[in-house]
Scaffold this motif. Structure first.
Motif, PDB file in Angstrom:
ATOM      1  N   ARG A  15      -3.087  -1.334  -2.221  1.00 15.48           N
ATOM      2  CA  ARG A  15      -3.550  -0.595  -1.031  1.00 15.48           C
ATOM      3  C   ARG A  15      -2.898  -1.170   0.238  1.00 15.48           C
ATOM      4  O   ARG A  15      -2.460  -0.463   1.121  1.00 15.48           O
ATOM      5  N   ILE A  16      -2.861  -2.509   0.300  1.00 16.89           N
ATOM      6  CA  ILE A  16      -2.267  -3.174   1.468  1.00 16.89           C
ATOM      7  C   ILE A  16      -0.782  -2.794   1.564  1.00 16.89           C
ATOM      8  O   ILE A  16      -0.271  -2.496   2.646  1.00 16.89           O
ATOM      9  N   GLU A  17      -0.107  -2.771   0.410  1.00 12.35           N
ATOM     10  CA  GLU A  17       1.329  -2.454   0.425  1.00 12.35           C
ATOM     11  C   GLU A  17       1.552  -1.029   0.899  1.00 12.35           C
ATOM     12  O   GLU A  17       2.482  -0.741   1.661  1.00 12.35           O
ATOM     13  N   PHE A  18       0.677  -0.102   0.475  1.00 11.45           N
ATOM     14  CA  PHE A  18       0.811   1.291   0.917  1.00 11.45           C
ATOM     15  C   PHE A  18       0.593   1.387   2.434  1.00 11.45           C
ATOM     16  O   PHE A  18       1.316   2.094   3.134  1.00 11.45           O
ATOM     17  N   ILE A  19      -0.393   0.625   2.934  1.00 11.82           N
ATOM     18  CA  ILE A  19      -0.652   0.628   4.384  1.00 11.82           C
ATOM     19  C   ILE A  19       0.591   0.113   5.117  1.00 11.82           C
ATOM     20  O   ILE A  19       1.072   0.739   6.077  1.00 11.82           O
ATOM     21  N   LYS A  20       1.145  -1.014   4.632  1.00 15.16           N
ATOM     22  CA  LYS A  20       2.285  -1.616   5.334  1.00 15.16           C
ATOM     23  C   LYS A  20       3.502  -0.689   5.285  1.00 15.16           C
ATOM     24  O   LYS A  20       4.316  -0.668   6.207  1.00 15.16           O
ATOM     25  N   LYS A  21       3.625   0.086   4.198  1.00 13.31           N
ATOM     26  CA  LYS A  21       4.767   1.017   4.074  1.00 13.31           C
ATOM     27  C   LYS A  21       4.624   2.165   5.083  1.00 13.31           C
ATOM     28  O   LYS A  21       5.564   2.500   5.792  1.00 13.31           O
ATOM     29  N   LEU A  22       3.426   2.734   5.144  1.00 15.55           N
ATOM     30  CA  LEU A  22       3.244   3.904   6.023  1.00 15.55           C
ATOM     31  C   LEU A  22       3.080   3.524   7.492  1.00 15.55           C
ATOM     32  O   LEU A  22       3.479   4.271   8.385  1.00 15.55           O
ATOM     33  N   ILE A  23       2.428   2.369   7.740  1.00 21.80           N
ATOM     34  CA  ILE A  23       2.130   1.973   9.125  1.00 21.80           C
ATOM     35  C   ILE A  23       2.566   0.514   9.293  1.00 21.80           C
ATOM     36  O   ILE A  23       1.731  -0.399   9.255  1.00 21.80           O
ATOM     37  N   PRO A  24       3.875   0.275   9.481  1.00 26.63           N
ATOM     38  CA  PRO A  24       4.356  -1.112   9.499  1.00 26.63           C
ATOM     39  C   PRO A  24       3.658  -1.983  10.547  1.00 26.63           C
ATOM     40  O   PRO A  24       3.499  -3.178  10.333  1.00 26.63           O
TER      41      PRO A  24
ATOM     42  N   GLU B 239      -2.620   8.133   5.463  1.00 27.61           N
ATOM     43  CA  GLU B 239      -1.732   9.134   6.074  1.00 27.61           C
ATOM     44  C   GLU B 239      -2.319   9.665   7.382  1.00 27.61           C
ATOM     45  O   GLU B 239      -1.601   9.834   8.373  1.00 27.61           O
ATOM     46  N   VAL B 240      -3.627   9.897   7.389  1.00 27.47           N
ATOM     47  CA  VAL B 240      -4.270  10.424   8.614  1.00 27.47           C
ATOM     48  C   VAL B 240      -4.118   9.415   9.759  1.00 27.47           C
ATOM     49  O   VAL B 240      -3.849   9.791  10.910  1.00 27.47           O
ATOM     50  N   ILE B 241      -4.261   8.126   9.442  1.00 24.52           N
ATOM     51  CA  ILE B 241      -4.096   7.105  10.489  1.00 24.52           C
ATOM     52  C   ILE B 241      -2.657   7.146  11.000  1.00 24.52           C
ATOM     53  O   ILE B 241      -2.401   7.112  12.208  1.00 24.52           O
ATOM     54  N   ALA B 242      -1.707   7.261  10.071  1.00 28.48           N
ATOM     55  CA  ALA B 242      -0.293   7.282  10.456  1.00 28.48           C
ATOM     56  C   ALA B 242       0.054   8.530  11.278  1.00 28.48           C
ATOM     57  O   ALA B 242       0.836   8.460  12.223  1.00 28.48           O
ATOM     58  N   GLU B 243      -0.582   9.662  10.952  1.00 26.17           N
ATOM     59  CA  GLU B 243      -0.227  10.944  11.600  1.00 26.17           C
ATOM     60  C   GLU B 243      -0.811  11.096  13.002  1.00 26.17           C
ATOM     61  O   GLU B 243      -0.288  11.846  13.813  1.00 26.17           O
ATOM     62  N   ASN B 244      -1.940  10.417  13.276  1.00 21.29           N
ATOM     63  CA  ASN B 244      -2.655  10.666  14.540  1.00 21.29           C
ATOM     64  C   ASN B 244      -2.488   9.512  15.511  1.00 21.29           C
ATOM     65  O   ASN B 244      -3.030   8.428  15.278  1.00 21.29           O
ATOM     66  N   PRO B 245      -1.754   9.741  16.620  1.00 14.55           N
ATOM     67  CA  PRO B 245      -1.500   8.634  17.544  1.00 14.55           C
ATOM     68  C   PRO B 245      -2.770   8.052  18.159  1.00 14.55           C
ATOM     69  O   PRO B 245      -2.759   6.901  18.588  1.00 14.55           O
ATOM     70  N   ASN B 246      -3.860   8.828  18.205  1.00 15.96           N
ATOM     71  CA  ASN B 246      -5.085   8.270  18.804  1.00 15.96           C
ATOM     72  C   ASN B 246      -6.050   7.699  17.762  1.00 15.96           C
ATOM     73  O   ASN B 246      -7.216   7.444  18.072  1.00 15.96           O
ATOM     74  N   VAL B 247      -5.571   7.503  16.524  1.00 17.27           N
ATOM     75  CA  VAL B 247      -6.348   6.708  15.559  1.00 17.27           C
ATOM     76  C   VAL B 247      -5.690   5.330  15.531  1.00 17.27           C
ATOM     77  O   VAL B 247      -4.484   5.212  15.313  1.00 17.27           O
TER      78      VAL B 247
END
Ligand code: SAM
Ligand code: SF4
Ligand code: F3S
Length: 438
Positions: A284-293, A245-253
């Motif tokens: 884990r990979i599926e959650f990443i792909k869902k939040l950060i396509p 979520e933090v990666i998804a929320e922060n444009p500079n991550v």
């Protein structure tokens, strides 16, 4: 006149970062750091023990360095890093050319040991500590606009194949306050990209506030909004929803996660003591792909772990096809002393390991090409790193997804510039494009 030190660095980013710490320590103690071995008074090799071929490279280098010692009998040769820790006094006893051997937790002793070596004294310092983080040392950063920043040292995971817990000792984290201070300074100094380093960043725990990695990452991103942040590595057994979520929320991550799978077979993962199943990994990979396509994914894979069957190997190939990694570091298993897998029979013959590795590499190239094809006509912000080696008219940089992009260079281009680039061509390893105005 100051004595001149030349340092050559092998192994992972941790070693690159440590070389910057050692350089800074040496300068503070009256040495000069130079970039040519031929005119050095001291040659230091910062070494890696992760696989046998990494160590073989260093022994070859030592043979090569004999000619320097012939020309200058006072030359001091030192081995730093993981090999010094693993082989300890064997290095100074069995290799005449080596004057000093210093492990990763003893770098503060380097100036003194070098001075003693000038008077003919051999020296070793290989004690592993539980608190050393070199927190008070500002690394000597010479690599353009991108900086490494170690947030923790050591590893407590003891994966059965891995020598790192033995060479780098127990895990310890730097206080968040000091990391934030350093990040603030890096922004003031004009750095454009910072990579936070740890063997398993998910285990980060601030010794003062008890904050965990997602909080640290969120805080660094907010403290230095002009810098883009990367981190490595996350362990699949404990990469949390919150981190993603933090990666998804922060444009500079950056939208890039390196998550070492090692094998697609649950039986092998268990023997590797990785403490996850492929199903957990995939969730884990599926959650990443869902939040950060658009997140790019990279991994590490080992071919030919003890007892690996063709079926286990095929599980790995299938797993790669399921996940579709943008890139991978792929290795043949190498038995290492002081690991639990060392007691298992290394029973996959070398030619078979090579065959499996080649299959893994070929499949990865195919997948990388397929994913890179999807990049055609996409526009990426690219942080410029330098001129392309193949063509002087072209420069290269990296997208936030960590892909290399080569493009025709405009006049006056410099390292650290940012351009929007539209992708027009690709190979499995590189994207090519042109600058566009948006
Ligand atoms: N801490 C990182 C992680 O768990 O993601 C890995 C750091 S390790 C230095 C880098 C990679 O080297 C590992 O992920 C593994 O694939 C590979 N490696 C480590 N020991 C190895 C061995 N004995 N033989 C082959 N590859 C090995
Ligand atoms: Fe080695 Fe495992 Fe630690 Fe990574 S997490 S450094 S592979 S022991
Ligand atoms: Fe890095 Fe090699 Fe040591 S990978 S931690 S330098 S064994």
């Amino acid at each position: 006149m100051n004595k001149k030190v030349y340092i050559e660095t092998y192994g992972c980013q941790m070693n690159m970062s440590d070389t910057e710490i050692v350089s800074s320590l040496l300068i503070d103690n009256g040495f000069d750091i130079i970039d040519k071995a031929a005119s050095a008074d001291v040659i230091l090799l910062n070494t890696c023990s992760v696989r046998d071929n990494a160590e073989r490279k260093i022994f070859e280098k030592l043979t090569h360095l004999k000619q320097y010692k012939k020309k200058n009998s006072k030359l001091v040769v030192g081995i730093l890093g993981c090999m010094a820790e693993r082989l300890q006094d064997k290095l100074t006893n069995e290799h005449d050319i080596v004057n000093i051997a210093i492990g990763p937790d003893e770098y503060r002793k380097i100036p003194e040991l070098i001075q003693n070596a000038f008077y003919g004294q051999k020296g070793i310092a290989v004690e592993l500590g539980t608190i050393e983080t070199y927190d008070d040392i500002i690394p000597l950063r010479t690599e353009g606009n991108c900086a490494w920043l170690s947030i923790m040292r050591g590893c407590n995971n003891f994966c059965s194949f891995c020598v790192v817990p033995a060479t780098r000792g127990r895990e310890r984290s730097r206080p968040m306050s000091s990391i934030l201070k350093e990040v603030e300074q890096l922004q003031k100094d004009g750095f454009k990209e910072v990579t936070l380093l740890g063997q398993n960043v998910n285990s980060y725990r601030c010794p003062e506030t008890k904050s965990r990695f997602p909080e640290l990452l969120s805080n660094v991103a907010k403290t230095a909004p002009k810098i883009r942040f990367r981190f490595t590595s996350s362990h699949p057994k404990d990469i949390s929803d919150r981190l993603i979520e933090v990666i998804a929320e922060n444009p500079n991550v950056c939208n890039h996660i390196h998550l070492a799978m090692q094998s697609g077979s649950n039986r092998i993962l268990k023997l590797m003591k990785r403490r996850y199943t492929f199903e957990h990994y995939l969730s884990r990979i599926e959650f990443i792909k869902k939040l950060i396509p658009d997140c790019s994914l990279t991994t590490d894979i080992i071919a030919g772990f003890p007892s690996e069957t063709i079926e286990d190997h095929q599980d790995t190939l299938r797993a790669m096809e399921t996940v579709e990694y943008d890139g991978a570091y792929m290795f043949k298993y190498s038995a290492r002393e002081n690991t639990t897998a060392y007691d298992m029979e290394d029973d996959v013959p070398d030619e078979e390991k090579t065959r499996r590795l080649n299959e893994i590499i070929d499949l990865q190239h195919k997948i990388s090409r397929k994913l890179n094809k999807n990049e055609i006509n996409r526009i990426h912000e690219v942080l410029v790193e330098g001129p392309s080696k193949k063509n002087k008219e072209e420069w290269f940089g990296r997208t936030d997804t960590n892909k290399v992009v080569v493009f025709p260079a405009p006049e006056g281009i410099k390292q650290g510039d940012k351009f929007k680039i539209k992708i027009s061509r690709y190979t499995s390893a590189t994207l090519f494009g042109e600058i566009v105005e948006e």
